[in-house]
Design an enzyme around this catalytic site. Structure first.
Site, PDB file in Angstrom:
ATOM      1  N   SER A 149      -7.576  57.948   3.641  1.00  0.00           N
ATOM      2  CA  SER A 149      -8.533  56.901   3.270  1.00  0.00           C
ATOM      3  C   SER A 149      -9.566  56.681   4.376  1.00  0.00           C
ATOM      4  CB  SER A 149      -7.773  55.617   2.930  1.00  0.00           C
ATOM      5  OG  SER A 149      -8.587  54.691   2.263  1.00  0.00           O
TER       6      SER A 149
ATOM      7  N   ASP B 109      -5.857  57.543  -3.769  1.00  0.00           N
ATOM      8  CA  ASP B 109      -5.673  57.269  -2.344  1.00  0.00           C
ATOM      9  C   ASP B 109      -4.389  57.886  -1.790  1.00  0.00           C
ATOM     10  OD1 ASP B 109      -5.161  55.886   0.178  1.00  0.00           O
ATOM     11  OD2 ASP B 109      -6.668  54.437  -0.468  1.00  0.00           O
TER      12      ASP B 109
END
Length: 351
Positions: free
Chosen positions: A40, A193
């Site tokens: 991320s 993610d």
């Protein structure tokens, strides 16, 4: 003196500003980042480092972003549009603005694909590319390490866009629309993610030897200065928003926290960066989705990173760490499998 190291950066949304501070401190101390990985926000920092940006440049980039621009809505606006987007696209925001923003930064360094950051004569296969991103394939229910796992989709890592890999890694579930990849059998996969499965993959860049040539440092974001304090261990849940925030935090951090606690040596090589800032005598914790963060708050976060890295360097000694956490394990565990394989989090390979 130039000191080579590997670096793994944790995910944390806008809190990535703090990581930039720690990176700058390490560079000022003489460290050069050879191999990098991240999830991320950590993947954003790692990618920018890999193409040639410095810690100071990354801070300026992250400090001046208007994070609200990342909220690029889908086709409809208002509450009905959000409901439609979630039900049809599985996310509130498209993520196209982010991809364009990052691609522009990469083009400025003339390095946009993984082939542009390919290492010459890497020591082991996992060091083929200077940067690797963690993502989660929720269709196949497995972790992806990019660009290596792109071969499972019939894609050539050398020609694959770095910005697309980072876009996968930062796709917070329900916030951003999942990235879609089609495998060699024609099946579509939804990629989100990387923090869903490993927000802090400290295990990824170890070379599997008892006597590594260079350290692998981890950059981890903490809500509190003292993670053992009672107020850090438990968060009161008094509303739906509190519930959702705690659910997201648990999903992103619980697995990695367990792994770190049971892997000797990971605490000692982790630069723990608090994301609680002190502004005018008042404490405030910055969350991953604080898109309204102010310049003053950004500076405070950055300074947290600087201070954390400098404090870490005061007691870090690679030789002592190896003696304590590698040499003494020689007779306790087996050496890791061939370097072409990715060790699993929580495994008992020497790391």
């Amino acid at each position: 003196m130039i000191l080579n190291c590997n670096a793994v950066f944790e995910g944390g949304g806008v809190k990535g500003i703090a990581i930039a501070g720690a990176v700058l401190a390490m560079q000022k101390a003489g460290y050069t980042f050879e191999n990098m990985a991240g999830t991320s926000a950590g993947a954003i920092v790692a990618a920018l480092l890999a193409v040639g940006y410095s810690g100071a440049e990354i801070y300026e980039i992250l400090r001046t972003i208007n994070y609200k621009d990342f909220r690029d809505s889908t086709y409809l606006f208002g509450l009905p549009g959000k409901i439609f987007s979630l039900s049809l696209h599985y996310g509130l925001y498209q993520g196209d603005y982010f991809t364009h923003w990052l691609d522009t930064l990469l083009k400025a360094k003339s390095k946009t694909t993984f082939g542009d950051i390919k290492q010459e004569n890497p020591a082991i296969d996992k060091y083929t590319y200077k940067f690797q991103a963690i993502a989660s394939d929720i269709s196949a229910k497995k972790l992806l390490v990019l660009p290596g796992d792109l071969k499972n989709f019939g894609l050539d890592p050398d020609t694959f866009s770095i910005s697309h890999a980072v876009r996968m890694s930062m796709s917070i579930p329900l916030i951003f629309v999942p990235f879609r990849l089609t495998d060699t059998s024609g099946e579509e996969h939804l990629i989100v993610d990387g923090g869903v499965l490993s927000n802090y993959p400290i295990w990824l860049l170890d070379d599997g030897t008892i006597d590594p040539l260079q350290p692998t440092f981890g950059f981890k974001l903490l809500e509190c200065n003292d993670p053992l304090a009672a107020q850090c261990r438990q968060h009161q849940i008094q509303s739906l928003l509190d519930y959702l925030k705690n659910l997201l935090t648990t999903m992103l951090d619980a697995h990695d926290n367990y792994h770190i606690a049971h892997t000797k040596g990971d605490f000692e090589r982790t630069i723990a960066i608090p994301t609680t800032i002190n502004l005018h005598g008042e404490l405030k914790n910055i969350s991953a989705i604080d898109f309204d963060i102010s310049p003053e708050e950004s500076t405070a976060l950055f300074n947290n990173g600087l201070s954390a890295a400098n404090a870490f360097l005061e007691h870090w000694d690679f030789s002592v760490w190896k003696n304590n956490h590698r040499e003494l394990l020689r007779n306790r565990f087996t050496i890791s499998p061939p370097a072409t394989l990715h060790p699993r989090p929580g495994s008992h390979y020497i790391r």
